[in-house]
Design a protein around this motif. Sequence first.
Motif, PDB file in Angstrom:
ATOM      1  N   HIS A 154       0.846  -1.193   0.000  1.00 50.99           N
ATOM      2  CA  HIS A 154       0.000   0.000   0.000  1.00 50.99           C
ATOM      3  C   HIS A 154       0.888   1.251   0.000  1.00 50.99           C
ATOM      4  CE1 HIS A 154      -3.482  -2.533   0.990  1.00 50.99           C
ATOM      5  NE2 HIS A 154      -2.689  -3.128   1.878  1.00 50.99           N
ATOM      6  N   VAL A 155       0.654   2.142  -0.973  1.00 50.22           N
ATOM      7  CA  VAL A 155       1.329   3.445  -1.054  1.00 50.22           C
ATOM      8  C   VAL A 155       0.257   4.506  -0.867  1.00 50.22           C
ATOM      9  CG1 VAL A 155       2.784   4.961  -2.445  1.00 50.22           C
ATOM     10  CG2 VAL A 155       3.019   2.477  -2.657  1.00 50.22           C
ATOM     11  N   THR A 156       0.360   5.321   0.188  1.00 51.76           N
ATOM     12  CA  THR A 156      -0.725   6.221   0.551  1.00 51.76           C
ATOM     13  C   THR A 156      -0.347   7.685   0.321  1.00 51.76           C
ATOM     14  OG1 THR A 156       0.001   6.428   2.861  1.00 51.76           O
ATOM     15  CG2 THR A 156      -1.447   4.585   2.326  1.00 51.76           C
ATOM     16  N   HIS A 157      -1.372   8.457  -0.097  1.00 53.15           N
ATOM     17  CA  HIS A 157      -1.273   9.928  -0.238  1.00 53.15           C
ATOM     18  C   HIS A 157      -0.046  10.332  -1.060  1.00 53.15           C
ATOM     19  CE1 HIS A 157      -4.432  11.352   2.697  1.00 53.15           C
ATOM     20  NE2 HIS A 157      -4.407  10.052   2.893  1.00 53.15           N
ATOM     21  N   VAL A 158      -0.049   9.967  -2.333  1.00 50.99           N
ATOM     22  CA  VAL A 158       1.071  10.259  -3.220  1.00 50.99           C
ATOM     23  C   VAL A 158       0.572  11.062  -4.416  1.00 50.99           C
ATOM     24  CG1 VAL A 158       0.778   8.054  -4.448  1.00 50.99           C
ATOM     25  CG2 VAL A 158       2.993   9.235  -4.506  1.00 50.99           C
ATOM     26  N   PHE A 159       1.442  11.923  -4.953  1.00 52.60           N
ATOM     27  CA  PHE A 159       1.122  12.727  -6.147  1.00 52.60           C
ATOM     28  C   PHE A 159       2.433  13.134  -6.826  1.00 52.60           C
ATOM     29  CE2 PHE A 159       0.603  16.755  -8.348  1.00 52.60           C
ATOM     30  CZ  PHE A 159      -0.531  16.529  -9.096  1.00 52.60           C
ATOM     31  N   PRO A 160       2.477  13.125  -8.181  1.00 58.47           N
ATOM     32  CA  PRO A 160       1.478  12.630  -9.127  1.00 58.47           C
ATOM     33  C   PRO A 160       1.616  11.122  -9.346  1.00 58.47           C
ATOM     34  CG  PRO A 160       3.280  13.673 -10.311  1.00 58.47           C
ATOM     35  CD  PRO A 160       3.601  13.806  -8.849  1.00 58.47           C
ATOM     36  N   VAL A 161       0.495  10.439  -9.403  1.00 54.77           N
ATOM     37  CA  VAL A 161       0.513   8.976  -9.522  1.00 54.77           C
ATOM     38  C   VAL A 161       1.097   8.539 -10.868  1.00 54.77           C
ATOM     39  CG1 VAL A 161      -0.927   6.904  -9.450  1.00 54.77           C
ATOM     40  CG2 VAL A 161      -1.446   8.828  -7.965  1.00 54.77           C
ATOM     41  N   GLY A 162       0.912   9.346 -11.891  1.00 51.62           N
ATOM     42  CA  GLY A 162       1.405   8.971 -13.219  1.00 51.62           C
ATOM     43  C   GLY A 162       2.912   8.859 -13.315  1.00 51.62           C
ATOM     44  N   PHE A 163       3.655   9.355 -12.322  1.00 52.22           N
ATOM     45  CA  PHE A 163       5.115   9.268 -12.332  1.00 52.22           C
ATOM     46  C   PHE A 163       5.622   8.318 -11.249  1.00 52.22           C
ATOM     47  CE2 PHE A 163       4.028  13.174 -14.409  1.00 52.22           C
ATOM     48  CZ  PHE A 163       4.971  13.321 -15.411  1.00 52.22           C
ATOM     49  N   LEU A 164       4.720   7.468 -10.758  1.00 51.81           N
ATOM     50  CA  LEU A 164       5.062   6.551  -9.675  1.00 51.81           C
ATOM     51  C   LEU A 164       5.423   5.176 -10.229  1.00 51.81           C
ATOM     52  CD1 LEU A 164       5.119   6.001  -6.573  1.00 51.81           C
ATOM     53  CD2 LEU A 164       2.725   5.289  -6.793  1.00 51.81           C
ATOM     54  N   VAL A 165       6.479   4.593  -9.664  1.00 53.47           N
ATOM     55  CA  VAL A 165       6.884   3.219  -9.971  1.00 53.47           C
ATOM     56  C   VAL A 165       6.970   2.469  -8.645  1.00 53.47           C
ATOM     57  CG1 VAL A 165       8.649   1.718 -10.958  1.00 53.47           C
ATOM     58  CG2 VAL A 165       8.158   3.930 -12.020  1.00 53.47           C
ATOM     59  N   VAL A 166       6.249   1.343  -8.550  1.00 55.31           N
ATOM     60  CA  VAL A 166       6.241   0.516  -7.344  1.00 55.31           C
ATOM     61  C   VAL A 166       7.023  -0.763  -7.641  1.00 55.31           C
ATOM     62  CG1 VAL A 166       4.825  -0.629  -5.599  1.00 55.31           C
ATOM     63  CG2 VAL A 166       4.017   1.475  -6.676  1.00 55.31           C
ATOM     64  N   THR A 167       7.955  -1.092  -6.759  1.00 57.66           N
ATOM     65  CA  THR A 167       8.850  -2.234  -6.979  1.00 57.66           C
ATOM     66  C   THR A 167       8.872  -3.128  -5.748  1.00 57.66           C
ATOM     67  OG1 THR A 167      10.253  -0.876  -8.413  1.00 57.66           O
ATOM     68  CG2 THR A 167      11.204  -2.922  -7.584  1.00 57.66           C
ATOM     69  N   LEU A 168       8.829  -4.441  -5.971  1.00 58.43           N
ATOM     70  CA  LEU A 168       8.978  -5.439  -4.910  1.00 58.43           C
ATOM     71  C   LEU A 168      10.354  -6.084  -5.045  1.00 58.43           C
ATOM     72  CD1 LEU A 168       5.468  -7.156  -5.046  1.00 58.43           C
ATOM     73  CD2 LEU A 168       6.300  -5.598  -3.276  1.00 58.43           C
ATOM     74  N   ARG A 173      16.928  -8.328  -4.645  1.00 64.66           N
ATOM     75  CA  ARG A 173      16.713  -8.497  -6.087  1.00 64.66           C
ATOM     76  C   ARG A 173      15.273  -8.156  -6.427  1.00 64.66           C
ATOM     77  NH1 ARG A 173      19.040 -14.119  -8.197  1.00 64.66           N
ATOM     78  NH2 ARG A 173      18.496 -13.026 -10.133  1.00 64.66           N
ATOM     79  N   VAL A 174      15.088  -7.518  -7.601  1.00 57.71           N
ATOM     80  CA  VAL A 174      13.749  -7.116  -8.035  1.00 57.71           C
ATOM     81  C   VAL A 174      12.973  -8.358  -8.473  1.00 57.71           C
ATOM     82  CG1 VAL A 174      12.442  -5.771  -9.704  1.00 57.71           C
ATOM     83  CG2 VAL A 174      14.539  -4.830  -8.719  1.00 57.71           C
ATOM     84  N   ILE A 175      11.797  -8.541  -7.892  1.00 61.51           N
ATOM     85  CA  ILE A 175      10.938  -9.638  -8.318  1.00 61.51           C
ATOM     86  C   ILE A 175       9.745  -9.130  -9.126  1.00 61.51           C
ATOM     87  CG2 ILE A 175      11.616 -11.177  -6.449  1.00 61.51           C
ATOM     88  CD1 ILE A 175       9.150 -10.334  -4.918  1.00 61.51           C
ATOM     89  N   TYR A 176       9.393  -7.823  -8.962  1.00 62.96           N
ATOM     90  CA  TYR A 176       8.303  -7.267  -9.754  1.00 62.96           C
ATOM     91  C   TYR A 176       8.374  -5.750  -9.670  1.00 62.96           C
ATOM     92  CZ  TYR A 176       3.666  -6.321 -11.636  1.00 62.96           C
ATOM     93  OH  TYR A 176       2.633  -5.855 -12.400  1.00 62.96           O
ATOM     94  N   SER A 177       8.027  -5.086 -10.784  1.00 62.08           N
ATOM     95  CA  SER A 177       8.004  -3.627 -10.836  1.00 62.08           C
ATOM     96  C   SER A 177       6.897  -3.190 -11.785  1.00 62.08           C
ATOM     97  CB  SER A 177       9.356  -3.075 -11.316  1.00 62.08           C
ATOM     98  OG  SER A 177       9.356  -1.655 -11.293  1.00 62.08           O
ATOM     99  N   GLU A 178       6.178  -2.150 -11.392  1.00 59.86           N
ATOM    100  CA  GLU A 178       5.065  -1.665 -12.209  1.00 59.86           C
ATOM    101  C   GLU A 178       5.059  -0.139 -12.223  1.00 59.86           C
ATOM    102  OE1 GLU A 178       0.172  -1.946 -12.563  1.00 59.86           O
ATOM    103  OE2 GLU A 178       1.298  -3.408 -11.368  1.00 59.86           O
ATOM    104  N   SER A 179       4.931   0.425 -13.437  1.00 58.42           N
ATOM    105  CA  SER A 179       4.815   1.866 -13.613  1.00 58.42           C
ATOM    106  C   SER A 179       3.346   2.233 -13.762  1.00 58.42           C
ATOM    107  CB  SER A 179       5.593   2.316 -14.855  1.00 58.42           C
ATOM    108  OG  SER A 179       5.362   3.684 -15.128  1.00 58.42           O
TER     109      SER A 179
END
Length: 272
Positions: A154-168, A173-179
């Motif tokens: 969960h990523v809360t209260h963030v702006f701008p969402v269109g420039f956010l990348v979430v990575t696990l 080591r990176v197992i998943y990343s989503e823009s």
Amino acid sequence: MGSLLLLLLLLLLSPSYPRGGSARRRWGARTQGSGGPSPAPPETSAPFWVRISPEFKAVPPGASVWLNCSSSCPQPEGSSLRTELRRGDTLSGPGWVSYQLLDVRAWSSDVHCFVTCAGETRGATARITAYKQPRSVILEPPVLMGSEYTLRCHVTHVFPVGFLVVTLRRGGRVIYSESLERFTGRDLANVTLTYALRARPSDFGQPVTCHARLNLDGLVVLSSSAPVTLPVLAWSPASKALASTSIAALVGILLVVGALCLRKYLSMKSRA
């Protein structure tokens, strides 16, 4: 021959004979007089500078900001501001003008200030960015569903969402990343990322973390969650119920077998 030398000597001593220095001075005087006085160099306007302050400003989305435009022009003919942001109040004084910009929600905006002095216009540029670092990044404890771990960040209260990348990441080591560039909202948002990780024996005991990255045209804002560990047995409620039933059945079988063995033992002892 003597008469010729005497004649030449008389000519040289004559006051009317033009000598070299006098001739050069007379030639120079004639040349200067024929052209008239030389023209004065044309007057040029003194250069002036234009400054805008601050040149870079980051604000939370929806906030307001003041920009000051100043110049070295002693008598400016006018000043102006060009921007797509909504303007508010304007203040001015000798050599400066301050502009208020309201409800800044574009993540990056260029603001141009112009001053005209003696017919010449010069300008300066400032950049205003609006962003909000996530209030929190939370990774839930993993849940084992069948042969897969369910990871939820969960990523809360963030702006701008269109420039956010979430990575696990697992063990670094990176197992998943989503823009999330497909999102174009202009308000604060909460983001939840769910990912199914296939369980492997080598994953047991590995730390897993969630990372949120805002990449704002060179300005990078990072936030991370606390690590969670993939346990050896991460039971789901269904798995726990099944395990309890299996253990109860095994205990029942052992009790029945034990009772039968005891009965047989007592029977054989009584015959003896």
